[in-house]
Design an enzyme around this catalytic site. Structure first.
Site, PDB file in Angstrom:
ATOM      1  CE1 TYR A  78       5.803   6.296 -12.451  1.00 35.25           C
ATOM      2  CE2 TYR A  78       6.359   7.204 -10.836  1.00 35.25           C
ATOM      3  CZ  TYR A  78       4.731   6.516 -11.404  1.00 35.25           C
ATOM      4  OH  TYR A  78       4.305   6.520 -10.984  1.00 35.25           O
TER       5      TYR A  78
ATOM      6  CE  LYS B 250      -1.162  -6.998 -11.454  1.00 38.78           C
ATOM      7  NZ  LYS B 250      -2.212  -7.885 -10.671  1.00 38.78           N
TER       8      LYS B 250
ATOM      9  CG  ASP C 186      -3.425  -7.457  -8.173  1.00 40.39           C
ATOM     10  OD1 ASP C 186      -2.959  -7.528  -7.460  1.00 40.39           O
ATOM     11  OD2 ASP C 186      -4.968  -7.816  -8.501  1.00 40.39           O
TER      12      ASP C 186
ATOM     13  CG  ASP D  20       4.110   7.169  -7.419  1.00 43.12           C
ATOM     14  OD1 ASP D  20       4.139   7.794  -6.261  1.00 43.12           O
ATOM     15  OD2 ASP D  20       4.167   8.062  -8.463  1.00 43.12           O
TER      16      ASP D  20
ATOM     17  CG  ASP E 251       0.497   9.201  -2.295  1.00 45.11           C
ATOM     18  OD1 ASP E 251       1.788   9.143  -1.899  1.00 45.11           O
ATOM     19  OD2 ASP E 251       0.487   9.907  -3.325  1.00 45.11           O
TER      20      ASP E 251
END
Ligand code: NAD
Length: 367
Positions: free
Chosen positions: A142, A192, A224, A248, A252
């Site tokens: 980001y 990852k 993942d 992020d 959630d």
């Protein structure tokens, strides 16, 4: 000895309503448990813009830097939607996070037994769930450069860059290990590393920091696979640490395992101050909910649980944090429900202040 200091920024919409209930709880701990805070209050968001023409006045920023912890309600509202980007209410919140350098974002996913029917997962998968996601908040994709939309030959290309330095990884890892030491002493790091060099470095640095915490059981998982495991059997986790982007998404996902937005607290922590406490901002995950503002319908529990996090992570009052969480559990088990928690099985409807008063009564009963 001076009392610990708290800056309260109720903000906009339902922010002041839910914060009024937190003030009752703070007063209760002062009167009944001898935990007295020096509390000051100020403006952030749209209300600060209305008064000062900026969503966070410099004086408020200076106060936030000076206190032991900041407690924020929520900011924003439709009346501010057309303001210039630089003075939108959210800019006040972003400025706080940036200037306090709050790099470690704590998002618990805790399932109160009485609300386990609210989850989209089976009851036995979520009942009693209590995990914490630690998301790196100030770096990663980001923020990395280069970024932008560029012309390449005949077409446009969108670029963002995942970039982490060793020290950025180490400091958030340390904050996650510290947290694991205060909880179940289990930490799972997610990246990852199979396809990203930043993930390889992440794994190496977290492993190195882990040597300082021999009591914490450290594991690694590809993010993942982590998402799958979080929905398959979330109770296998205690603390999860991950980068900004994966955090992020995963925070959630984990939060919603447990049901309503009105129940979700958060903390954002920075480096330790001179007194050893981390820079800290505590806030509910929800926004200012303009659709229900001013009607006594807001659920104050997310904001009250954010104060419980402050008790535990800023003020080392883990027992009193647990006392407050148990009072909330009791009130929910008794069937009291703000409108957002009213499921098909019904319950006793209460207003925002009714919920706060019931939690105070449960706290009284805990003495
Ligand atoms: P929201 O979280 O305010 O509301 C989403 C839905 O959840 C609404 O139906 C609302 O009534 C409900 N809800 C939220 N909190 C609740 C609570 N405590 N009790 C009962 N119901 C609750 O999100 P939104 O509607 O997308 O945004 C509204 C405003 O809040 C916007 O201006 C947005 O920019 C801002 N916002 C602020 C923050 C923050 O301050 N951290 C976060 C998200 C959104």
């Amino acid at each position: 000895m001076t009392n610990p200091s708290l800056l309260i920024l109720p903000g906009d919409g339902i922010g002041p309503e839910v914060m009024a209930e937190v003030r009752k709880i703070i007063d209760w701990f002062g009167a009944k448990r001898g935990l007295v805070f020096d509390v000051s209050e100020d403006l952030v968001g749209g209300c600060a813009y209305d008064k000062h023409g900026t969503p966070l006045h410099d004086d408020t920023m200076a106060k936030a830097q000076d206190v032991d912890a900041v407690l924020l309600g929520a900011v924003g509202g439709p009346q501010y939607d057309n303001l210039d980007f630089s003075v939108k209410p959210e800019r006040g919140l972003l400025r706080l996070r940036k200037e306090m350098d709050l790099f470690s974002n704590l998002r618990p996913a805790q399932c109160f037994d009485a609300l386990s029917d609210f989850s989209s997962l089976k009851k036995d998968v979520v009942a009693g769930l209590d995990i914490m996601i630690v998301r790196e908040l100030t770096s990663g994709v980001y923020f990395g450069e280069p970024r932008g939309i560029f012309k390449e030959g005949n077409e446009r290309v969108g670029i963002n860059t995942q970039r982490y330095t060793e020290s950025e990884i180490a400091r958030v890892a340390r904050s996650a290990f510290d947290l694991a030491m205060k909880r179940g002493k289990k930490l799972c790091s997610m990246e990852k590393a199979n396809v990203m060099e930043s993930g390889i470095l992440w794994r190496e640095v977290v492993t190195e920091v882990g040597r300082e915490y021999p009591e914490v059981e450290l594991s690694h998982m590809y993010a993942d696979a982590g998402a799958m495991q979080l929905t398959r059997w979330p109770k296998q986790f205690d603390v999860i640490v991950t980068d900004n982007l994966f955090g992020d998404l995963l925070s959630d996902l984990a939060a919603m395992l447990t049901g309503s937005l009105g129940m979700l607290p958060s903390a954002s922590l920075g480096a330790p101050m001179a007194n050893g406490r981390p820079k800290a901002l505590y806030e509910p995950v929800h926004g200012s909910a303009p659709d229900i503002a001013g009607q006594g319908k807001a659920n104050p529990i997310a904001c009250i649980l954010s104060f419980a996090m402050a008790l535990r992570y800023s003020f080392d009052q883990g027992d009193d944090a647990t006392r407050l969480e148990a009072a909330i559990e009791k009130v929910l088990a008794d069937g009291l429900r703000t409108a957002d928690l009213m499921g098909p099985e019904g319950g006793t409807p209460v207003s925002t202040s009714g919920m706060g008063d019931a939690i105070i009564a449960a706290l009284d009963a805990s003495l």
